[in-house]
Motif scaffolding. Structure first.
Motif, PDB file in Angstrom:
ATOM      1  N   ASP A   1       0.819  -1.217   0.000  1.00 58.94           N
ATOM      2  CA  ASP A   1       0.000   0.000   0.000  1.00 58.94           C
ATOM      3  C   ASP A   1       0.850   1.262   0.000  1.00 58.94           C
ATOM      4  O   ASP A   1       0.385   2.328  -0.426  1.00 58.94           O
ATOM      5  CB  ASP A   1      -0.934   0.001   1.215  1.00 58.94           C
ATOM      6  CG  ASP A   1      -2.035  -1.057   1.092  1.00 58.94           C
ATOM      7  OD1 ASP A   1      -2.268  -1.550  -0.036  1.00 58.94           O
ATOM      8  OD2 ASP A   1      -2.648  -1.399   2.132  1.00 58.94           O
ATOM      9  N   THR A   2       2.067   1.160   0.481  1.00 57.55           N
ATOM     10  CA  THR A   2       2.961   2.327   0.467  1.00 57.55           C
ATOM     11  C   THR A   2       3.640   2.523  -0.881  1.00 57.55           C
ATOM     12  O   THR A   2       4.281   3.550  -1.109  1.00 57.55           O
ATOM     13  CB  THR A   2       4.038   2.190   1.557  1.00 57.55           C
ATOM     14  OG1 THR A   2       4.836   1.037   1.279  1.00 57.55           O
ATOM     15  CG2 THR A   2       3.410   2.056   2.936  1.00 57.55           C
TER      16      THR A   2
ATOM     17  N   TYR B   1       5.966   0.351  -2.190  1.00 55.29           N
ATOM     18  CA  TYR B   1       7.265  -0.322  -2.277  1.00 55.29           C
ATOM     19  C   TYR B   1       7.073  -1.813  -2.560  1.00 55.29           C
ATOM     20  O   TYR B   1       6.221  -2.467  -1.969  1.00 55.29           O
ATOM     21  CB  TYR B   1       8.052  -0.167  -0.966  1.00 55.29           C
ATOM     22  CG  TYR B   1       8.452   1.253  -0.663  1.00 55.29           C
ATOM     23  CD1 TYR B   1       9.448   1.892  -1.400  1.00 55.29           C
ATOM     24  CD2 TYR B   1       7.840   1.968   0.375  1.00 55.29           C
ATOM     25  CE1 TYR B   1       9.824   3.191  -1.122  1.00 55.29           C
ATOM     26  CE2 TYR B   1       8.205   3.274   0.664  1.00 55.29           C
ATOM     27  CZ  TYR B   1       9.198   3.878  -0.088  1.00 55.29           C
ATOM     28  OH  TYR B   1       9.558   5.166   0.178  1.00 55.29           O
TER      29      TYR B   1
ATOM     30  N   SER C   1       6.164   5.578  10.586  1.00 58.14           N
ATOM     31  CA  SER C   1       6.387   4.331   9.835  1.00 58.14           C
ATOM     32  C   SER C   1       5.665   3.161  10.489  1.00 58.14           C
ATOM     33  O   SER C   1       5.051   2.326   9.800  1.00 58.14           O
ATOM     34  CB  SER C   1       7.885   4.038   9.733  1.00 58.14           C
ATOM     35  OG  SER C   1       8.553   5.050   9.019  1.00 58.14           O
TER      36      SER C   1
ATOM     37  N   LYS D   1       2.020   3.277   9.764  1.00 61.55           N
ATOM     38  CA  LYS D   1       1.752   2.961   8.360  1.00 61.55           C
ATOM     39  C   LYS D   1       1.824   1.458   8.101  1.00 61.55           C
ATOM     40  O   LYS D   1       0.966   0.898   7.419  1.00 61.55           O
ATOM     41  CB  LYS D   1       2.760   3.717   7.488  1.00 61.55           C
ATOM     42  CG  LYS D   1       2.616   3.494   6.003  1.00 61.55           C
ATOM     43  CD  LYS D   1       3.525   4.455   5.240  1.00 61.55           C
ATOM     44  CE  LYS D   1       4.959   4.402   5.737  1.00 61.55           C
ATOM     45  NZ  LYS D   1       5.845   5.331   5.003  1.00 61.55           N
ATOM     46  N   TYR D   2       2.828   0.796   8.666  1.00 67.03           N
ATOM     47  CA  TYR D   2       3.023  -0.623   8.394  1.00 67.03           C
ATOM     48  C   TYR D   2       2.166  -1.531   9.288  1.00 67.03           C
ATOM     49  O   TYR D   2       1.943  -2.686   8.940  1.00 67.03           O
ATOM     50  CB  TYR D   2       4.498  -1.001   8.570  1.00 67.03           C
ATOM     51  CG  TYR D   2       5.410  -0.337   7.581  1.00 67.03           C
ATOM     52  CD1 TYR D   2       5.105  -0.307   6.221  1.00 67.03           C
ATOM     53  CD2 TYR D   2       6.599   0.275   7.986  1.00 67.03           C
ATOM     54  CE1 TYR D   2       5.941   0.300   5.309  1.00 67.03           C
ATOM     55  CE2 TYR D   2       7.440   0.877   7.076  1.00 67.03           C
ATOM     56  CZ  TYR D   2       7.106   0.893   5.741  1.00 67.03           C
ATOM     57  OH  TYR D   2       7.942   1.502   4.833  1.00 67.03           O
TER      58      TYR D   2
END
Length: 537
Positions: free
Chosen positions: A19-20, A22, A92, A95-96
């Protein structure tokens, strides 16, 4: 290239990573994630901007996915040297970990402690903190560290620079010995090596790149200017920022006061800039960073401590307004750009006073940045401050003692408007120049008196004084005494000066005389100074 799907992460974590945007892991991520998932200690040596945050955040999320935290007893602890870096780690993690039920708390100074205590009382899985605030809460009994299963030290070499190593040692001792430790640092000075030997258990050493190596995606430029004048440096900075390809950038200064001055100057010249350093209010610092990350702010003027380790993925340029005193800081500065495979450019403004610091930087990075010549930039020095004696022209003209005598040595033409190469090793004013300036003096100005010195050791007297002083020789003096008033034509010269015996302080051997030359008599002594008559007959 290693895909995240090949590293053993859970499906939930992989979805959060996807979703980010990467899909491919960096070298430090590909090396550290499998080892951390296996529960082993990690000693990661990687420069800033290589993805260290995800290298420890992703395996930590997977390992903590099962279980639940108790009140005031976090299960994982992440220590960061600065508030900004701690806040970045928290972002971070949020987000993860969005697909999990894990909770976290950010413990940093400059914000309300009450809100942090409320979160700790509910129980959080992950604690992200700076050492000072964590120990403050521990001493107040608001947090306990005996439930820590995973401990992360980020930017350890910066911890050393900021004097946090004693705090880190104390925090290590407050955590259980059977913990997993993930230790990351860009360099490994002896003090950091001692710390890892003491507190890590058979760590797996991972080195993504050579310490202090600059990324190949960064094009480095060097801009020399012929003066150290701050106004000339700011003019050079504006010329660099005004280039067409500058989308956004970070300007680095060595001192916090310089950060404020440069940011103010840029804003006054129409640039969108804001300062960030440790003396600013924490809420303002976080607001400034958020504006820069979102693209609302074009230029961030920062100190090294404030910007160390910041994850701002899309910075096009870095400007070194000052050459860093420590060569390692230069590597961390330019690491703000050229991240995640993107291209970046850096510029370093160098003045004649920066030669020593520049040599250290070039020796460390083992390369010579391309020198760039700025056309059309105004490198004229700033207007010099007026001398203190400028408001007292009569004193400066007299050439008397103190500041006025120094004013007479200044170049009457003033500083040059154009700056060329400054010759080194030449004296400020040669003797010939001093003679020329004396010869050019107006004829109406009286010649300055010269002292004479006697071989017999008597004190010097101005030229023209009467008296027999044997074998007198002229002796130059560094500072000329103020000129005495010329004697009146109707008074003898002898009356304007003490006799030589009086000047030596030998008044006891000389007969006292009045100004008219005759000896003092009893009738000349005032009545109130006369000795009273004895009452005895």
């Amino acid at each position: 290239m290693t895909e995240f799907s090949q590293l053993g992460l859970s499906a939930t974590t992989l979805k959060a990573v996807a979703d980010t945007g990467y899909t491919t892991a960096t070298p430090i991520q590909a090396s550290a994630i499998p080892v951390a998932l296996a529960g082993r200690d990690v000693l990661g040596i990687a420069q800033t901007g290589t993805g260290k945050t995800a290298a420890f955040t992703l395996p930590m999320i997977d390992r903590l996915a099962s279980g639940r935290a108790k009140a005031r007893m976090p299960r994982a602890l992440v220590l960061a040297p600065t508030r900004e870096l701690a806040d970045q780690v928290a972002s971070s993690f949020e987000k993860y970990a969005k697909g999990t039920k894990l909770s976290w708390a950010l413990l940093i100074g400059g914000v309300s402690m009450g809100d942090q205590v409320a979160l700790l009382n509910k129980g959080v899985d992950v604690l992200i903190a700076t050492p000072g605030r964590l120990l403050d809460l521990f001493e107040r009994g608001k947090v306990m560290l005996n439930g820590v299963e995973i401990m992360v030290i980020d930017e350890a070499d910066r911890m050393l620079d900021m004097g946090f190593i004693p705090d880190i040692e104390r925090i290590f001792k407050l955590t259980p010995p059977r913990r997993q430790t993930l230790f990351f640092s860009a360099t490994m000075p002896p003090e950091i090596t001692r710390l890892t030997t003491q507190f890590l258990k058979d760590p797996t050493r991972l080195e993504a790149s050579r310490p202090a190596q600059t990324a190949d995606t960064i094009t480095q430029y060097l801009v020399r200017i012929p003066t150290s004048d701050p106004k000339a440096k700011r003019a050079a900075l504006r010329a660099l920022i005004g280039r067409a390809d500058v989308r956004n950038g970070i300007v680095f200064c060595n001192r916090k006061t310089e950060v404020d001055v440069v940011a103010k100057s840029l804003k006054q010249h129409g640039f969108d800039a804001a300062p960030i350093h440790g003396d600013l209010d924490q809420s303002l610092r976080m607001k400034t960073l958020a504006a820069f990350r979102s693209g609302e702010l074009k230029l961030l003027v920062a100190s090294d401590v404030a910007a160390r380790g910041l994850d701002i993925p899309d910075v096009s340029h870095v400007f070194n307004y000052d050459v860093s005193h420590h060569a390692d800081d230069y590597v961390h500065r330019i690491g703000r750009t050229g991240r995640a495979g993107k291209l970046g450019q850096t510029f370093m403004i160098v003045t004649p006073a920066d030669d020593r610091s520049l040599d250290k930087v070039l020796k460390l990075i083992k390369m010579d940045p391309e020198e760039l010549v700025l056309d059309g930039a105004d490198f004229s020095p700033g207007k010099p401050q007026p001398h203190r004696d400028a408001e007292r022209p009569e004193r400066a003209k007299a050439g008397g003692r103190g500041r006025g005598s120094r004013a007479a040595l200044q170049d009457p033409a003033g500083p040059s408007e154009s700056l060329g190469p400054v010759p080194t090793g030449d004296p400020i004013m040669k003797p010939a120049a001093m003679e020329a300036s004396t010869a050019d003096a107006p004829a109406s100005e009286p010649a300055k008196p010269r002292r004479t010195r006697s071989r017999r050791g008597s004190r010097s007297t101005p030229d023209g004084a009467t008296g027999s002083v044997e074998i007198q020789t002229a002796a130059p003096v560094a500072e000329v005494a103020p000129t005495r008033a010329a004697p009146s034509p109707d008074r003898p010269v002898q009356e304007t000066h003490l006799r030589q015996s009086d000047r030596r302080g030998d008044r006891a051997s000389a007969e006292p005389k009045q100004s008219n030359g005759r000896p003092f008599g009893e009738g000349d002594i005032p009545a109130f100074l006369r000795r009273p008559a004895s009452s005895k007959s």
